[in-house]
Motif scaffolding. Structure first.
Motif, PDB file in Angstrom:
ATOM      1  N   SER A 120       0.673  -1.517   0.246  1.00 15.87           N
ATOM      2  CA  SER A 120       0.181  -0.003   0.089  1.00 15.87           C
ATOM      3  C   SER A 120       1.217   1.130   0.244  1.00 15.87           C
ATOM      4  CB  SER A 120      -1.272   0.026   1.229  1.00 15.87           C
ATOM      5  OG  SER A 120      -0.261   0.076   2.001  1.00 15.87           O
ATOM      6  N   VAL A 121       0.301   2.295  -1.034  1.00 21.95           N
ATOM      7  CA  VAL A 121       1.137   3.072  -1.602  1.00 21.95           C
ATOM      8  C   VAL A 121       0.485   4.892  -0.637  1.00 21.95           C
ATOM      9  CG1 VAL A 121       2.602   4.923  -2.691  1.00 21.95           C
ATOM     10  CG2 VAL A 121       2.547   2.191  -2.708  1.00 21.95           C
ATOM     11  N   THR A 122       0.732   5.817   0.123  1.00 25.31           N
ATOM     12  CA  THR A 122       0.285   7.249   0.039  1.00 25.31           C
ATOM     13  C   THR A 122       1.001   8.372  -0.983  1.00 25.31           C
ATOM     14  OG1 THR A 122      -0.340   6.743   1.920  1.00 25.31           O
ATOM     15  CG2 THR A 122       0.329   8.783   1.952  1.00 25.31           C
ATOM     16  N   GLN A 123      -0.055   8.580  -1.796  1.00 28.18           N
ATOM     17  CA  GLN A 123       1.371   9.566  -2.418  1.00 28.18           C
ATOM     18  C   GLN A 123       1.270  10.955  -2.337  1.00 28.18           C
ATOM     19  OE1 GLN A 123      -0.759   8.141  -6.816  1.00 28.18           O
ATOM     20  NE2 GLN A 123       0.937   6.717  -6.295  1.00 28.18           N
ATOM     21  N   LEU A 124       1.896  12.045  -1.881  1.00 21.89           N
ATOM     22  CA  LEU A 124       1.391  13.337  -1.790  1.00 21.89           C
ATOM     23  C   LEU A 124       2.840  14.239  -2.833  1.00 21.89           C
ATOM     24  CD1 LEU A 124       3.199  13.080   1.657  1.00 21.89           C
ATOM     25  CD2 LEU A 124       1.076  12.701   1.189  1.00 21.89           C
ATOM     26  N   THR A 125       2.603  15.847  -2.626  1.00 23.79           N
ATOM     27  CA  THR A 125       3.522  15.881  -3.297  1.00 23.79           C
ATOM     28  C   THR A 125       3.848  17.130  -2.875  1.00 23.79           C
ATOM     29  OG1 THR A 125       1.822  15.847  -5.044  1.00 23.79           O
ATOM     30  CG2 THR A 125       2.896  17.940  -5.537  1.00 23.79           C
ATOM     31  N   TYR A 126       4.965  17.397  -3.666  1.00 24.85           N
ATOM     32  CA  TYR A 126       6.238  18.451  -3.304  1.00 24.85           C
ATOM     33  C   TYR A 126       6.258  19.625  -4.014  1.00 24.85           C
ATOM     34  CZ  TYR A 126      10.298  21.136  -1.384  1.00 24.85           C
ATOM     35  OH  TYR A 126      10.804  22.173  -0.473  1.00 24.85           O
ATOM     36  N   LEU A 156      15.401   7.335  -5.273  1.00 27.38           N
ATOM     37  CA  LEU A 156      14.997   8.185  -5.704  1.00 27.38           C
ATOM     38  C   LEU A 156      14.914   8.486  -7.623  1.00 27.38           C
ATOM     39  CD1 LEU A 156      17.561  10.698  -3.782  1.00 27.38           C
ATOM     40  CD2 LEU A 156      14.587  10.995  -3.397  1.00 27.38           C
ATOM     41  N   VAL A 157      13.747   7.621  -7.662  1.00 27.73           N
ATOM     42  CA  VAL A 157      13.792   7.529  -9.153  1.00 27.73           C
ATOM     43  C   VAL A 157      12.841   8.765 -10.571  1.00 27.73           C
ATOM     44  CG1 VAL A 157      12.954   6.032 -11.115  1.00 27.73           C
ATOM     45  CG2 VAL A 157      14.223   5.212  -8.689  1.00 27.73           C
ATOM     46  N   GLY A 158      13.302   9.566 -10.932  1.00 29.10           N
ATOM     47  CA  GLY A 158      12.666  10.567 -11.671  1.00 29.10           C
ATOM     48  C   GLY A 158      12.075  12.337 -10.663  1.00 29.10           C
ATOM     49  N   ARG A 159      10.998  12.365 -10.261  1.00 26.91           N
ATOM     50  CA  ARG A 159      10.066  13.013  -9.817  1.00 26.91           C
ATOM     51  C   ARG A 159       9.775  12.193  -8.700  1.00 26.91           C
ATOM     52  NH1 ARG A 159      10.327  17.643 -13.275  1.00 26.91           N
ATOM     53  NH2 ARG A 159       8.554  18.633 -11.708  1.00 26.91           N
ATOM     54  N   THR A 160      10.037  11.561  -8.644  1.00 29.59           N
ATOM     55  CA  THR A 160       9.393  10.815  -7.163  1.00 29.59           C
ATOM     56  C   THR A 160      10.927  10.304  -6.344  1.00 29.59           C
ATOM     57  OG1 THR A 160       7.894   9.689  -7.944  1.00 29.59           O
ATOM     58  CG2 THR A 160       8.063   8.803  -6.336  1.00 29.59           C
ATOM     59  N   TYR A 196       2.581   8.938  12.500  1.00 29.77           N
ATOM     60  CA  TYR A 196       1.972   9.925  14.212  1.00 29.77           C
ATOM     61  C   TYR A 196       0.572   9.973  13.259  1.00 29.77           C
ATOM     62  CZ  TYR A 196       6.917   9.837  15.463  1.00 29.77           C
ATOM     63  OH  TYR A 196       8.360   9.794  15.737  1.00 29.77           O
ATOM     64  N   ALA A 197      -0.071  10.612  11.934  1.00 33.87           N
ATOM     65  CA  ALA A 197      -1.203  10.924  11.664  1.00 33.87           C
ATOM     66  C   ALA A 197      -1.423  10.513   9.833  1.00 33.87           C
ATOM     67  CB  ALA A 197      -1.378  13.030  11.399  1.00 33.87           C
ATOM     68  N   GLY A 198      -2.168   9.775  10.019  1.00 29.29           N
ATOM     69  CA  GLY A 198      -2.860   9.582   8.853  1.00 29.29           C
ATOM     70  C   GLY A 198      -2.648   8.127   8.229  1.00 29.29           C
ATOM     71  N   GLY A 199      -2.577   7.857   6.796  1.00 32.44           N
ATOM     72  CA  GLY A 199      -1.723   6.214   6.312  1.00 32.44           C
ATOM     73  C   GLY A 199      -2.578   5.602   7.522  1.00 32.44           C
ATOM     74  N   PRO A 200      -2.343   4.026   8.097  1.00 33.67           N
ATOM     75  CA  PRO A 200      -1.332   3.304   8.110  1.00 33.67           C
ATOM     76  C   PRO A 200      -1.160   3.081   6.300  1.00 33.67           C
ATOM     77  CG  PRO A 200      -2.650   1.922   8.730  1.00 33.67           C
ATOM     78  CD  PRO A 200      -3.673   2.935   8.581  1.00 33.67           C
ATOM     79  N   THR A 201       0.351   3.498   5.232  1.00 37.99           N
ATOM     80  CA  THR A 201       0.432   1.826   4.990  1.00 37.99           C
ATOM     81  C   THR A 201       2.147   2.062   4.869  1.00 37.99           C
ATOM     82  OG1 THR A 201       1.296   4.593   3.352  1.00 37.99           O
ATOM     83  CG2 THR A 201      -1.055   3.461   2.690  1.00 37.99           C
ATOM     84  N   ASP A 202       2.306   1.071   3.701  1.00 41.77           N
ATOM     85  CA  ASP A 202       3.714   0.946   3.793  1.00 41.77           C
ATOM     86  C   ASP A 202       4.786   1.854   3.438  1.00 41.77           C
ATOM     87  OD1 ASP A 202       3.219  -1.930   4.236  1.00 41.77           O
ATOM     88  OD2 ASP A 202       1.923  -2.441   2.498  1.00 41.77           O
ATOM     89  N   SER A 203       4.308   2.268   2.849  1.00 43.42           N
ATOM     90  CA  SER A 203       5.042   3.556   1.814  1.00 43.42           C
ATOM     91  C   SER A 203       4.338   4.010   1.239  1.00 43.42           C
ATOM     92  CB  SER A 203       6.288   2.755   0.744  1.00 43.42           C
ATOM     93  OG  SER A 203       4.824   2.773  -0.452  1.00 43.42           O
ATOM     94  N   VAL A 204       5.538   5.874   1.195  1.00 46.59           N
ATOM     95  CA  VAL A 204       5.437   6.932   1.058  1.00 46.59           C
ATOM     96  C   VAL A 204       5.086   7.188  -0.172  1.00 46.59           C
ATOM     97  CG1 VAL A 204       4.823   9.328   1.430  1.00 46.59           C
ATOM     98  CG2 VAL A 204       4.164   7.895   3.120  1.00 46.59           C
ATOM     99  N   GLU A 205       5.425   7.908  -1.464  1.00 42.22           N
ATOM    100  CA  GLU A 205       5.231   8.551  -2.737  1.00 42.22           C
ATOM    101  C   GLU A 205       5.843  10.102  -2.748  1.00 42.22           C
ATOM    102  OE1 GLU A 205       4.462   6.417  -5.820  1.00 42.22           O
ATOM    103  OE2 GLU A 205       5.016   4.624  -5.504  1.00 42.22           O
TER     104      GLU A 205
END
Length: 206
Positions: free
Chosen positions: A94-100, A129-133, A142-151
């Motif tokens: 499972s993945v949480t996707q965020l934007t910077y 660190l691959v491409g733009r991710t 601590y807050a949100g999730g839970p997922t295995d990773s974050v992109e």
């Protein structure tokens, strides 16, 4: 038990000792074709009588019959292997996707009150660190999730280079990251898991 009554215990032992008893049956049509070829090849099969029994069968007859047995065993083995493959569980990550960088605004001094209202906050290790991710393997939410990773995907220009310098990103290092409405919160709220930043997260989330 009479001479014509089957020994049920003996039959059960024979079935238990049969190595192919658990295999699927072969394709009936294919087996029928092989057996028909073995029995109807009059050009290569000699006469068999009660006196000669099986001694006059040609080598080709035995070869075709053996091939039929191989087809049956192979089909059963393939079917068994397919059932094992289909029953093997598949692990899903499972993945949480965020934007910077998609939201511009003024910075404020990092404090527990602002950090506490962030929708996403986690500690994790930067794994790629691959491409733009940038991908983080999360060790604590601590807050949100839970997922295995974050992109974290960089929006706009110059891209990932800006995020690398802003957050001092290095593969294998531990980070504390916060985000709100799908966007990473900078201004000192996200960065390497230093002692002061860890203390800020502990005060905000207990």
């Amino acid at each position: 038990m009479t001479d014509h009554t089957p020994d049920l215990e003996l039959l059960a032992r024979f079935r238990a000792a049969d190595p192919a008893s658990s295999l699927s049956a072969a394709d009936p049509q294919r087996v029928a074709e092989l057996l028909e070829a073995a029995m109807s090849d009059t050009a290569t099969r000699t006469h068999e009588s009660r006196e000669t029994r099986t001694h006059d069968r040609s080598p080709l007859t035995w070869l075709v019959a053996a091939a039929a047995v191989v087809v049956i065993a192979t089909a059963g083995a393939v079917g068994l292997a397919q059932r094992v493959h289909d029953s093997t569980p598949v692990a899903h990550v499972s993945v949480t996707q965020l934007t910077y960088g998609s939201v511009q605004g003024l910075c404020i001094t990092p404090n527990p009150r602002v950090l506490r209202v962030q929708s996403i906050a986690f500690r994790g290790s930067l794994v790629s660190l691959v491409g733009r991710t940038a991908t983080f393997d999360v060790s604590r939410w601590y807050a949100g999730g839970p997922t295995d990773s974050v992109e974290v995907t960089v929006a706009g220009s110059p891209g990932l280079t800006e995020l690398v310098h802003a957050a001092d990103l290095k593969v294998g290092r531990e980070y504390l990251m916060a985000a709100s409405d799908g966007n990473v919160t900078g201004c000192g709220f996200s960065g390497p898991a230093s002692a002061p930043l860890q203390k800020l997260y502990d005060r905000a989330f207990g």
